[in-house]
Design an enzyme around this catalytic site. Sequence first.
Site, short mmCIF file in Angstrom:
data_model
loop_
_atom_site.label_atom_id
_atom_site.label_comp_id
_atom_site.label_asym_id
_atom_site.label_seq_id
_atom_site.Cartn_x
_atom_site.Cartn_y
_atom_site.Cartn_z
N HIS A 180 14.79 -10.92 -29.79
CA HIS A 180 14.70 -9.97 -30.91
C HIS A 180 15.37 -8.63 -30.55
O HIS A 180 15.01 -7.59 -31.08
CB HIS A 180 13.23 -9.75 -31.29
N LYS A 202 5.85 -1.08 -11.10
CA LYS A 202 5.90 -0.96 -9.64
C LYS A 202 7.32 -0.71 -9.18
O LYS A 202 7.59 0.17 -8.37
CB LYS A 202 5.38 -2.26 -8.97
N ASN A 223 -20.02 1.00 8.36
CA ASN A 223 -18.95 0.75 7.40
C ASN A 223 -19.18 -0.65 6.87
O ASN A 223 -19.26 -1.61 7.63
CB ASN A 223 -17.58 0.84 8.08
N GLY A 224 -19.31 -0.76 5.55
CA GLY A 224 -19.53 -2.09 4.94
C GLY A 224 -20.53 -1.96 3.80
O GLY A 224 -20.85 -0.87 3.34
N GLU A 241 8.80 2.82 -10.43
CA GLU A 241 8.18 4.08 -9.97
C GLU A 241 8.42 4.35 -8.49
O GLU A 241 8.31 5.48 -8.05
CB GLU A 241 6.69 4.10 -10.28
N LYS A 256 -0.80 10.85 -7.21
CA LYS A 256 -1.73 9.72 -7.12
C LYS A 256 -2.74 9.80 -8.27
O LYS A 256 -3.21 8.79 -8.75
CB LYS A 256 -2.45 9.73 -5.78
N TRP A 299 -16.56 6.68 2.61
CA TRP A 299 -16.00 6.28 1.32
C TRP A 299 -17.18 5.64 0.60
O TRP A 299 -17.55 4.50 0.87
CB TRP A 299 -14.86 5.28 1.49
N CYS A 331 -15.10 3.00 5.18
CA CYS A 331 -15.40 4.30 5.82
C CYS A 331 -14.73 4.30 7.20
O CYS A 331 -14.23 3.29 7.67
CB CYS A 331 -16.89 4.46 6.02
N GLU A 368 3.46 -4.73 -15.33
CA GLU A 368 3.04 -4.11 -14.06
C GLU A 368 4.13 -4.26 -13.00
O GLU A 368 4.44 -3.32 -12.26
CB GLU A 368 1.72 -4.73 -13.60
N ARG A 370 -9.45 6.62 5.60
CA ARG A 370 -10.36 5.52 5.24
C ARG A 370 -11.49 6.00 4.33
O ARG A 370 -12.28 5.20 3.82
CB ARG A 370 -10.96 4.89 6.50
#
Length: 610
Positions: free
Chosen positions: A506, A487, A98-99, A490, A605, A74, A2, A483, A27
């Site tokens: 193959h 990355k 925050n936490g 993209e 996103k 958040w 947050c 992956e 945040r």
Amino acid sequence: MCGIIGYIGKREAAPLLLEGLKRLEYRGYDSAGMALVHQGKLTAFRSEGKLSKLENKIGAKTPQGTIGIGHTRWATHGKPSEKNAHPHISKRVAIVHNGIIENYLELKKLLPHKGRELKSETDSEIVCHLMDAYVAKEENFLLALDQVLKCLEGTYALVIMDLKDPKHLYVAKKASPIVIGFGKHECFVASDIPAFLAHTNQITFLENDEIAVLSEESVDFYSKELKKIEKPIKEIAWTADMAEKGGYKHFMLKEIMEQPTAIRDTLLGRINKNKNQIHFPEIEKIFKGRFPNFNRFYMVACGTSWHAALAGRYYMEAIAKIPVSVDTASEFRYREPFIDKKTLLLVISQSGETADTLACVAMAREHGAKVISICNVIDSSIPRLSHATLYTNAGPEIGVASTKAFTTQLAVLLMLALSFGARKKSIDQRYLKKAIDGLSKLPRVMENLLKEKEKILKIAQKFVNSRDFYFIARGIHFPIALEGALKLKEISYVHAEGYAAGEMKHGPIALLEHNTPVVALAPKDRVCEKMISNIQEVKARGASVFIVASEGDKRFEKQNDEVFYVPDSLWYLTPLLISLPLQLLAYFVADLRGAEVDQPRNLAKSVTVE
Ligand code: AGP
């Protein structure tokens, strides 16, 4: 993650708090609020949604007061709502936090009314009422705060206003960031520098277990033992835009570097080393203590989250001995899979809003299946439709290319497989203890590995103009190769493919030309010898190889290949480590090519369309 802010000084606090919260919205942005004290009276505003809704609620009549605190949330405990928005207020105290307070449920029992005075679903509110209880006994606010902090387990950055003392702000920190800004006849405190950089660049970061008491003219710092300490004031040379990215050039790099913290926060409250347990209360709720006797287990996701699901299958089958089938959501929803009341569907989604994945959840629910989701955004659409959600605590992921969400998804999948395995007794207590120990050390291991990022920059400089990249691997590292390729393609718009190394002969090996870059993931495991043969095969066709290997593995020395070593780890932790150099490779190649790293072309996103 947050955003918190506090102000005490000669100026009106409200405009400064709102401006600071705007700078901290990256945040967290699911609710916001502020509280000020003026002439002994507290004024507070809170609203769900983005900061603009709070501003509308405040309207033109800006509240008065030269001391105040603010928060942009958040959510980790309690869905986004006005009730759960900070500041939380009790009889004498207003706080922003925050936490994650891990033991907040136990702490409720310490309250005079056993928690009945709590109005929100959050863990943070408990701090207010504990302060009320202790300050009633102690009278000295600082001593009361010290007593309360000793009760808390977990992480916190706290800014606290004593409603009876408008001359001071109280600040405490454990693991969550807190920085103090020194102005002229005014002081700021915030989660991050951007919040007040427009007003001062004289700063001090608080360290774990330290307390700060801010007044208009000065700040007193105290150690854990409540001894006064001196702390140096530094001058920061960042622009406000740089500061939002923590000094990094792009959000993506900042988020790559945040992964140790994201993993640490995702493990919190789920691993109990003393009891040698991994615990998901969310799962207990739907399986009511019995091990679910589902006869079909599907994992479904898209993009990077699908790669996490592919790796998760190795965890589930090798550790929990549970057969799993994995699909991309866009395929699963149209292939008429068998789904009934004895089906378990596990979906993975960072945003919790991906249309194809959401459609699979709805389809599974229609057929009576149990649905568990792994998400990073509290109370987003997919969690609201799931029977249970296991949240990754990676904090907002701003860069379109998913990085910290991916490794935290892997961490949740691994913990889930271990908890299933322990319950089914497919692993013994010794295996579980070793895994818990390895997971607990993982954030530190990742931190040390990320310190080597310049080595990856050099490799990116070597391959920056290559047209085609191939990523090859075996076993659980095959999804990691996929992956790594995603990355790179993209964000740098370079053609890149991930392949099971055994598949190259193959067909794909025909594509290799002189100096075609091949990234080979060859950690020390039972298929490493086979990877060494595959590396020889591609080199014989002219490929230029970049190998990710295990520290101490001498088989890759003196072969004039580029080699990056990751710590030799337990097989199920290596995928999280190997992901880091691949993310960095993609980032540096894209940045060297001048690509728009945080917002690559044609991508969003969250893919909320089919
Ligand atoms: C990952 O880097 C991509 N941005 C994309 O593949 C993403 O993983 C995919 O769209 C799924 O998103 P979700 O996890 O929010 O469902």
